[in-house]
Design a protein around this motif. Sequence first.
Motif, mmCIF file in Angstrom:
data_model
loop_
_atom_site.group_PDB
_atom_site.id
_atom_site.type_symbol
_atom_site.label_atom_id
_atom_site.label_comp_id
_atom_site.label_asym_id
_atom_site.label_seq_id
_atom_site.Cartn_x
_atom_site.Cartn_y
_atom_site.Cartn_z
ATOM 1 N N ASN A 14 13.794 -4.446 5.030
ATOM 2 C CA ASN A 14 14.217 -3.852 5.514
ATOM 3 C C ASN A 14 14.231 -3.239 7.004
ATOM 4 O O ASN A 14 13.378 -1.832 7.473
ATOM 5 N N LYS A 44 6.731 -10.202 -6.696
ATOM 6 C CA LYS A 44 6.110 -9.968 -7.511
ATOM 7 C C LYS A 44 6.425 -9.517 -8.907
ATOM 8 O O LYS A 44 6.703 -9.429 -9.694
ATOM 9 N N THR A 61 9.798 -8.200 9.614
ATOM 10 C CA THR A 61 8.569 -8.696 10.411
ATOM 11 C C THR A 61 8.466 -9.905 10.591
ATOM 12 O O THR A 61 8.755 -10.430 9.228
ATOM 13 N N ASP B 145 6.074 -3.905 13.396
ATOM 14 C CA ASP B 145 4.314 -4.455 13.440
ATOM 15 C C ASP B 145 4.289 -5.127 15.166
ATOM 16 O O ASP B 145 2.939 -5.542 15.079
ATOM 17 N N LYS B 172 -4.961 0.747 8.561
ATOM 18 C CA LYS B 172 -4.573 -1.395 8.180
ATOM 19 C C LYS B 172 -5.487 -0.964 10.069
ATOM 20 O O LYS B 172 -6.585 -1.843 9.433
ATOM 21 N N ASP B 199 12.719 4.338 1.188
ATOM 22 C CA ASP B 199 12.479 2.834 0.883
ATOM 23 C C ASP B 199 11.683 2.253 1.836
ATOM 24 O O ASP B 199 11.585 1.256 2.090
ATOM 25 N N THR B 200 11.758 3.072 3.783
ATOM 26 C CA THR B 200 11.511 2.322 4.791
ATOM 27 C C THR B 200 10.558 2.884 5.262
ATOM 28 O O THR B 200 10.125 2.926 5.833
ATOM 29 N N LEU B 201 9.562 2.440 3.858
ATOM 30 C CA LEU B 201 7.667 3.143 4.153
ATOM 31 C C LEU B 201 7.466 1.812 5.074
ATOM 32 O O LEU B 201 8.126 0.335 4.996
ATOM 33 N N ALA B 204 4.461 -0.419 3.046
ATOM 34 C CA ALA B 204 4.858 -0.541 1.244
ATOM 35 C C ALA B 204 3.362 -0.873 0.614
ATOM 36 O O ALA B 204 3.582 -1.025 -0.423
ATOM 37 N N TYR B 205 3.312 -1.845 1.203
ATOM 38 C CA TYR B 205 1.986 -2.658 0.258
ATOM 39 C C TYR B 205 0.970 -3.021 1.277
ATOM 40 O O TYR B 205 0.470 -3.214 2.134
ATOM 41 N N CYS B 209 -3.829 -7.698 -0.748
ATOM 42 C CA CYS B 209 -3.812 -7.980 -1.833
ATOM 43 C C CYS B 209 -2.184 -8.158 -2.075
ATOM 44 O O CYS B 209 -1.195 -9.029 -2.956
ATOM 45 N N HIS B 210 -1.714 -7.868 -1.423
ATOM 46 C CA HIS B 210 0.173 -7.491 -1.392
ATOM 47 C C HIS B 210 0.823 -6.906 -2.764
ATOM 48 O O HIS B 210 1.420 -7.070 -2.837
ATOM 49 N N SER B 211 0.054 -6.194 -3.505
ATOM 50 C CA SER B 211 0.243 -5.378 -4.437
ATOM 51 C C SER B 211 0.777 -3.670 -3.970
ATOM 52 O O SER B 211 0.630 -3.473 -2.481
ATOM 53 N N LYS B 212 2.017 -3.718 -4.150
ATOM 54 C CA LYS B 212 2.531 -2.257 -3.762
ATOM 55 C C LYS B 212 1.319 -0.731 -3.837
ATOM 56 O O LYS B 212 0.599 -0.891 -4.988
#
Lengths: 234, 444
Positions: A14, A44, A61, B145, B172, B199-201, B204-205, B209-212
Motif C-alpha cells: 500500500n 500468512k 517497497t 524504505d 527498527k 491500514d497504511t502503517l 505493520a509486520y 519474523c514477519h508476524s503482524k
Amino acid sequence: MKLTIAHLYYDIANLYGEAGNITVLSHYLQDQGVEVEIKKVSLKEEFSWNDYQFVYIGAMTENNLRIVLEDLRRYTKDIQEYLAKGGYLLATGNAFEMFGNYIDQISEKGLGIFSYQTKKLEKRLMSEVILENGEHDVVGFQNQISVVTNVEHPWFVGVKQGMGANDEHAYEGVCENHFYGSYVVGPLLARNPYLTKWFVKELLQFYGENHEYKEISYALDEQAYESYKKIIKN
Amino acid sequence: MRKFLAILAAKLVIVVGKLVNKGSSLPGDIAMRVDPNVLSKIEIPKLSIAVTGTTGKTSTTQTIAKVFEECGYKVAHNLSGANLIGGVATLLLDSVTLTGKCKKDVLVLEVDERYAKIVFKYFKPNYFAITNLSRDQLARHGHYDVVYDDIARVISDDMHLLLNADDPFVCKLAQNHKGKVTYFGIGEHENVEKEVLMDTLDLAYCPVCHSKLVFDYYHYGNLGKYSCPNHDFDRPVCDYEVTSIDMNKHRFVINGAVNVAIQHDIIYNIYNNLVVYAVSQLCGLDNGKVLSCLESFNFTVKRFDEFVVDGRKGYILTSKNETPMSYNQSLAYVHKDNQLKTVVVGFKRVSGRYELKDLSWLWDVNFELLDNETIDKVVCVGPYADALASRIYHAGIDANKIILEPVPENTLKTVKEQTKGTVYATVYFDMAKEMTRLVESEAN
C-alpha cells in the motif's frame, strides 16, 4: 448480484493511497445495484481464490516486494486456475512484476505465470503519466526502480506522457485475459472514473448474467480527472 | 588559505543576506564551492544534537535551542527548516571564527531525513533524535524504505540515539545499534484509539519474523503500543514516558513526576517537548530552568492559529501535503469538536519543493473522519479543488455538502456566505498563509 473483492496484502502493499481503488470501485458497483463484499487479506493468512471475483494488489517497497512474493508463491497454482476461469486480477505498481518470470531489482524469480521480466533501473523513475486507453486517457503517477520487457499483451497501447513499459515508450502495462498490471502507483481507479466504469461494465458482463449496466455520471470524479489531466499536461 | 577564503566568503554573504533579509543556504553553498572540504576543516561545537524525522523536527530543534540558551549556552541552530546541506553549512560557518575556531557551546541541528547522509560526513552528532517516520513526499523520496535506509546508514555506534518507542519503524533503527539508546514515548491514557484508523502503517509486520504486529492502542498514525506475537519486536521500555495528560490545561507528566507544559491541546506537541526534556536531562541541564522555559515558549513558525470571522470561531491547522500523518492529525483535531463546523481543505501547490504534482496521498488521508452530522460544509479550495472534492465525496460526505472554490482569494468570502459553524482550515502552508492574510485584512 453479489461480487466479492479481495484487497490482498492491503497492509503491506500500500505504497500510497491504493485503498482508494477498492473504495471507488465498490462505490461504482454499488451504484449499479451490486452487492459488494470487500475482504482484506494479508501475509500468512488463509486465502481461497475461488471465493473471489476481483482481486487487487497494490504497489510496495522493494523490501516488502520480497516478503510478499515469498508469501504469494504458495498460491501459484491457484492463481493460474483463477485466471484461467476468467477471474479478475488488478496489480498496480511493482505488484504486477511478481506474476512474470524474473524480478531483477530483488534478484528473485517471479511466479512465472507470464513470460515478462523486469530490468532494474539505475535511478528511480518518477513522473506523472498520461496513457492512451480508447476514448479516455488514463492519468496517474509512476514511481519505479525497474522496467518490464517481453510483454506479450500490453494494457495501454500508447504513452502520451511519462515512461512506457520500457525505453521504447510504445506501451504501458500488461493485460492477459482478465489480468491487468500497470506501473501506475496509488489510486489508479480512484483517479480515472472512465477506467473504473469500464471495469464495472466488464464485471457486470462477465458475472452479471442479466444484470444490465446503466450509465451514471460522476460529476466530481470526472471534473477531477479532466482538470488534473490539464494540470499535468506538458 | 582556501579554507580561510571559504569562511570569509560565507561570512560576507551572511552579512549581505542579513541586510536584505534573505537566503540561509546561499552562504554555505558559496563557501563549499570555494572549498568543497571546508566543513571538515572547521571546529564543530563540542556538544552536538541532531534531530530528524517526518514531522516535529523544526519545532523540536527550535525548543531545544531555546532551552540551551536559557541555560546559558551559546547555541548554533538552523532556524526554521534550513535543513539541507547549504543551510547546515551556513550555520556551521557562521559559528566559527575566520580561522575556523568554534565560538559556540552546542550545535542543535535540524536535519532533513535524506540529507543526514551528506551532513554527517563532516561531523557526527553526539545525540541523534528521530521523532517519527512515516510516508511522506512520495514524489521526492520514492518511498518510506528509501528514507529509512538513508537514516539507518548514517547511524554509528558512537552516537547516542533518542528514539520514539511508540513508532515501530523508528525502533527498527535500534536493531543493529551497539551504542546507547534512550527511548521516549507516551503511555496509555484515556483518549487513546483502540482501533487503527488507516491500514497504511509503514511497518505493520515484525522486521524479524514477519508476524503482524499487534497494537494494544494507538495515539495517532502508526504510533502506539505494539508487540510481536513471538516477542521478536515489542515496544521498548521507555526511559522518558508520558504517564498522564491534561489536554484542557495543556500539560503532561513524565515518569509520574515531572509536570511539563505544551502549546495548545495538540498531542504532537507532547512528543516535541518530551524529546526536548529527554535531551536536556541527558546533557545535564538544570531541570527547573528547562521546565520554566517550556512554560513560556512560543514557536516562531506557527502551525496552529485561531481567528474569529463574523462572530464564528476559526482555526488554521497547517497540514503538510503528501504527509498523511500530518493531515490525519489535523482531521483528528477537527473530529474532537462535536459542534457544528465547516472544514476548509486545499493548497495552491502540491509541493513547495518540486514541480511533480502527485495526488495519490489524498487517498491515504483519513477524510472519512468528516463523514458525520456535525459537518456543515467542506470547502475545497485552490487549483486542485476538484481532486479534493472527489476524494471527500468517496469518503462518504454528501455531494451537496461539498463546495468547490478554485480561487484561493475567495475562500473567506465563500466560507462566510455559504457555510455555518466553527471554521477549521486544515490546509497546506501556502493556503495557511493565504487564510491568515484574508483573516487579517478582514479584521482591518
